[in-house]
Design a protein around this motif. Structure first.
Motif, PDB file in Angstrom:
ATOM      1  N   LEU A   1       0.787  -1.214   0.089  1.00  0.00           N
ATOM      2  CA  LEU A   1       0.047  -0.023   0.165  1.00  0.00           C
ATOM      3  C   LEU A   1       1.277   1.086  -0.158  1.00  0.00           C
ATOM      4  CD1 LEU A   1      -2.925  -0.656   2.495  1.00  0.00           C
ATOM      5  CD2 LEU A   1      -3.220  -0.343  -0.267  1.00  0.00           C
ATOM      6  N   SER A   2       1.927   1.387   0.419  1.00  0.00           N
ATOM      7  CA  SER A   2       2.803   2.050   0.894  1.00  0.00           C
ATOM      8  C   SER A   2       3.634   2.758  -0.047  1.00  0.00           C
ATOM      9  CB  SER A   2       3.491   2.561   1.694  1.00  0.00           C
ATOM     10  OG  SER A   2       5.019   1.429   1.669  1.00  0.00           O
ATOM     11  N   VAL A   3       3.549   1.952  -1.394  1.00  0.00           N
ATOM     12  CA  VAL A   3       4.296   1.752  -2.732  1.00  0.00           C
ATOM     13  C   VAL A   3       2.915   2.190  -3.232  1.00  0.00           C
ATOM     14  CG1 VAL A   3       4.891   0.432  -4.409  1.00  0.00           C
ATOM     15  CG2 VAL A   3       6.505  -0.181  -2.305  1.00  0.00           C
ATOM     16  N   LYS A   4       1.936   1.628  -3.572  1.00  0.00           N
ATOM     17  CA  LYS A   4       0.625   2.520  -4.542  1.00  0.00           C
ATOM     18  C   LYS A   4       0.426   3.862  -3.861  1.00  0.00           C
ATOM     19  CE  LYS A   4      -3.846   0.908  -5.586  1.00  0.00           C
ATOM     20  NZ  LYS A   4      -4.606   0.396  -5.888  1.00  0.00           N
ATOM     21  N   TYR A   5       0.566   4.042  -3.070  1.00  0.00           N
ATOM     22  CA  TYR A   5       0.054   5.181  -2.286  1.00  0.00           C
ATOM     23  C   TYR A   5       1.616   6.511  -2.715  1.00  0.00           C
ATOM     24  CZ  TYR A   5      -4.629   3.904  -2.801  1.00  0.00           C
ATOM     25  OH  TYR A   5      -5.771   2.595  -3.330  1.00  0.00           O
ATOM     26  N   GLU A   6       2.597   5.713  -3.109  1.00  0.00           N
ATOM     27  CA  GLU A   6       3.874   6.639  -2.916  1.00  0.00           C
ATOM     28  C   GLU A   6       3.953   7.070  -1.148  1.00  0.00           C
ATOM     29  OE1 GLU A   6       7.105   8.834  -5.298  1.00  0.00           O
ATOM     30  OE2 GLU A   6       4.841   8.559  -6.158  1.00  0.00           O
ATOM     31  N   LYS A   7       3.389   6.504  -0.460  1.00  0.00           N
ATOM     32  CA  LYS A   7       4.301   7.191   1.119  1.00  0.00           C
ATOM     33  C   LYS A   7       5.123   6.798   1.970  1.00  0.00           C
ATOM     34  CE  LYS A   7      -0.348   8.305   1.053  1.00  0.00           C
ATOM     35  NZ  LYS A   7      -0.850  10.145   0.952  1.00  0.00           N
ATOM     36  N   LYS A   8       5.965   7.663   1.313  1.00  0.00           N
ATOM     37  CA  LYS A   8       7.518   7.195   1.593  1.00  0.00           C
ATOM     38  C   LYS A   8       7.918   6.916   3.303  1.00  0.00           C
ATOM     39  CE  LYS A   8       8.898   9.245  -2.438  1.00  0.00           C
ATOM     40  NZ  LYS A   8       9.155  10.533  -3.512  1.00  0.00           N
ATOM     41  N   ASN A   9       7.485   7.799   4.226  1.00  0.00           N
ATOM     42  CA  ASN A   9       8.356   7.729   5.296  1.00  0.00           C
ATOM     43  C   ASN A   9       6.727   6.376   6.378  1.00  0.00           C
ATOM     44  OD1 ASN A   9       8.609  10.112   5.966  1.00  0.00           O
ATOM     45  ND2 ASN A   9       6.659  11.558   5.900  1.00  0.00           N
ATOM     46  N   ILE A  10       6.225   5.771   5.326  1.00  0.00           N
ATOM     47  CA  ILE A  10       5.681   4.452   5.535  1.00  0.00           C
ATOM     48  C   ILE A  10       6.739   3.129   5.261  1.00  0.00           C
ATOM     49  CG2 ILE A  10       3.725   2.742   5.514  1.00  0.00           C
ATOM     50  CD1 ILE A  10       1.893   5.614   6.712  1.00  0.00           C
ATOM     51  N   PHE A  11       6.965   3.743   3.917  1.00  0.00           N
ATOM     52  CA  PHE A  11       7.392   2.512   3.082  1.00  0.00           C
ATOM     53  C   PHE A  11       8.966   2.654   3.951  1.00  0.00           C
ATOM     54  CE2 PHE A  11      10.696   1.862  -0.527  1.00  0.00           C
ATOM     55  CZ  PHE A  11      10.051   1.052  -0.275  1.00  0.00           C
ATOM     56  N   ASN A  12       9.777   3.749   4.412  1.00  0.00           N
ATOM     57  CA  ASN A  12      10.784   3.453   4.577  1.00  0.00           C
ATOM     58  C   ASN A  12      10.833   3.393   5.989  1.00  0.00           C
ATOM     59  OD1 ASN A  12      12.264   4.684   2.385  1.00  0.00           O
ATOM     60  ND2 ASN A  12      11.753   6.786   2.883  1.00  0.00           N
ATOM     61  N   PHE A  13      10.248   2.954   7.296  1.00  0.00           N
ATOM     62  CA  PHE A  13       9.460   2.447   8.066  1.00  0.00           C
ATOM     63  C   PHE A  13       9.405   1.011   8.112  1.00  0.00           C
ATOM     64  CE2 PHE A  13       6.142   1.440  11.263  1.00  0.00           C
ATOM     65  CZ  PHE A  13       6.916   0.766  11.936  1.00  0.00           C
ATOM     66  N   MET A  14       8.573   0.656   6.594  1.00  0.00           N
ATOM     67  CA  MET A  14       8.365  -0.858   6.527  1.00  0.00           C
ATOM     68  C   MET A  14       9.810  -1.685   6.071  1.00  0.00           C
ATOM     69  SD  MET A  14       4.758  -1.121   7.126  1.00  0.00           S
ATOM     70  CE  MET A  14       4.773  -2.607   6.482  1.00  0.00           C
ATOM     71  N   LEU A  15      10.556  -0.717   5.875  1.00  0.00           N
ATOM     72  CA  LEU A  15      11.383  -1.125   5.413  1.00  0.00           C
ATOM     73  C   LEU A  15      12.730  -2.044   6.304  1.00  0.00           C
ATOM     74  CD1 LEU A  15      12.917   0.334   1.719  1.00  0.00           C
ATOM     75  CD2 LEU A  15      11.715  -2.257   2.139  1.00  0.00           C
ATOM     76  N   ALA A  16      12.569  -0.804   7.476  1.00  0.00           N
ATOM     77  CA  ALA A  16      13.746  -1.112   8.767  1.00  0.00           C
ATOM     78  C   ALA A  16      12.568  -1.712   9.700  1.00  0.00           C
ATOM     79  CB  ALA A  16      13.348   0.772   8.859  1.00  0.00           C
ATOM     80  N   ASN A  17      11.514  -2.015   9.428  1.00  0.00           N
ATOM     81  CA  ASN A  17      11.036  -2.997  10.543  1.00  0.00           C
ATOM     82  C   ASN A  17      11.015  -4.381  10.066  1.00  0.00           C
ATOM     83  OD1 ASN A  17      10.744  -1.177  13.310  1.00  0.00           O
ATOM     84  ND2 ASN A  17      10.990   0.168  11.748  1.00  0.00           N
ATOM     85  N   SER A  18      11.817  -5.010   9.451  1.00  0.00           N
ATOM     86  CA  SER A  18      11.294  -6.511   8.880  1.00  0.00           C
ATOM     87  C   SER A  18      10.788  -7.602   8.700  1.00  0.00           C
ATOM     88  CB  SER A  18      12.110  -7.301  10.340  1.00  0.00           C
ATOM     89  OG  SER A  18      12.191  -7.038  11.897  1.00  0.00           O
ATOM     90  N   THR A  19       9.966  -6.209   7.395  1.00  0.00           N
ATOM     91  CA  THR A  19       8.610  -6.488   6.775  1.00  0.00           C
ATOM     92  C   THR A  19       8.759  -7.626   5.921  1.00  0.00           C
ATOM     93  OG1 THR A  19       7.669  -4.256   7.285  1.00  0.00           O
ATOM     94  CG2 THR A  19       6.747  -5.809   5.537  1.00  0.00           C
ATOM     95  N   ASP A  20       8.267  -8.143   5.120  1.00  0.00           N
ATOM     96  CA  ASP A  20       8.876  -9.106   4.850  1.00  0.00           C
ATOM     97  C   ASP A  20       8.511  -8.528   3.020  1.00  0.00           C
ATOM     98  OD1 ASP A  20       8.460 -11.586   2.972  1.00  0.00           O
ATOM     99  OD2 ASP A  20       6.443 -12.282   4.152  1.00  0.00           O
ATOM    100  N   ILE A  21       9.174  -8.114   2.620  1.00  0.00           N
ATOM    101  CA  ILE A  21       8.983  -7.814   1.493  1.00  0.00           C
ATOM    102  C   ILE A  21       8.421  -8.283   0.008  1.00  0.00           C
ATOM    103  CG2 ILE A  21      10.627  -5.642   2.294  1.00  0.00           C
ATOM    104  CD1 ILE A  21      12.744  -7.441   0.136  1.00  0.00           C
ATOM    105  N   ASN A  22       8.736  -9.846   0.537  1.00  0.00           N
ATOM    106  CA  ASN A  22       7.772 -10.837  -0.479  1.00  0.00           C
ATOM    107  C   ASN A  22       7.156 -11.069  -0.448  1.00  0.00           C
ATOM    108  OD1 ASN A  22      10.001 -10.450  -2.533  1.00  0.00           O
ATOM    109  ND2 ASN A  22      11.015 -11.829  -0.864  1.00  0.00           N
ATOM    110  N   ARG A  23       5.873 -10.523   1.007  1.00  0.00           N
ATOM    111  CA  ARG A  23       4.917 -11.187   0.930  1.00  0.00           C
ATOM    112  C   ARG A  23       3.699 -10.799  -0.276  1.00  0.00           C
ATOM    113  NH1 ARG A  23       2.193 -12.863   4.783  1.00  0.00           N
ATOM    114  NH2 ARG A  23       3.995 -11.779   6.543  1.00  0.00           N
TER     115      ARG A  23
END
Length: 144
Positions: free
Chosen positions: A66-88
């Protein structure tokens, strides 16, 4: 042939279960998500929500996609930094596939740097590169 059918069947069950068991996103969560404010985001989304498929209307997404689709960069960077499953995969697409569909080049580069799987396929057998080509995102197709 048997292996292909089995793989397709298992993937179909996985996609169906993601949609069936996806948690609905509340109006408050949607409102906060749109602001891209991290402090507000952390208050309305629990840590458990970071790795779930969440339902929005008829579709299912994880918060990274969702952060990618709507280009929410703060949320995107937070998600990447917090061990989100990037291949979900939610709703038959990974975050990298979402980036390919919507032409989010910088986000796709960040996902790849974090180890996103370029060869992951959706139920139609398409990779992120196939989706980029189909949606005429040649700059993205070039890096995939």
């Amino acid at each position: 042939m048997k292996r292909i059918l089995t793989t397709t069947f298992i993937f179909g069950i996985f996609v169906f279960s993601n949609i069936l068991f996806a948690q609905e996103v509340s109006k408050e969560q949607r409102r906060v998500f749109q602001t891209d404010n991290l402090e507000a985001f952390k208050k309305v989304f629990k840590k458990d929500d970071l790795n779930k498929c969440l339902s929005m209307k008829e579709n299912s997404y994880d918060l990274l996609a969702l952060s990618v689709k709507y280009e929410k960069k703060n949320i995107f960077n937070f998600m990447l930094a917090n061990s989100t499953d990037i291949n979900r995969v939610c709703n038959n697409q990974s975050p990298l596939m979402v980036a390919a569909r919507y032409g989010k080049l910088d986000m796709a580069k960040s996902l790849l740097k974090k180890g996103a799987n370029k060869s992951l396929k959706n139920a139609n057998g398409e990779t992120a590169k196939d989706i980029a080509v189909k949606n005429q995102k040649s700059d993205l197709a070039a890096i995939l």
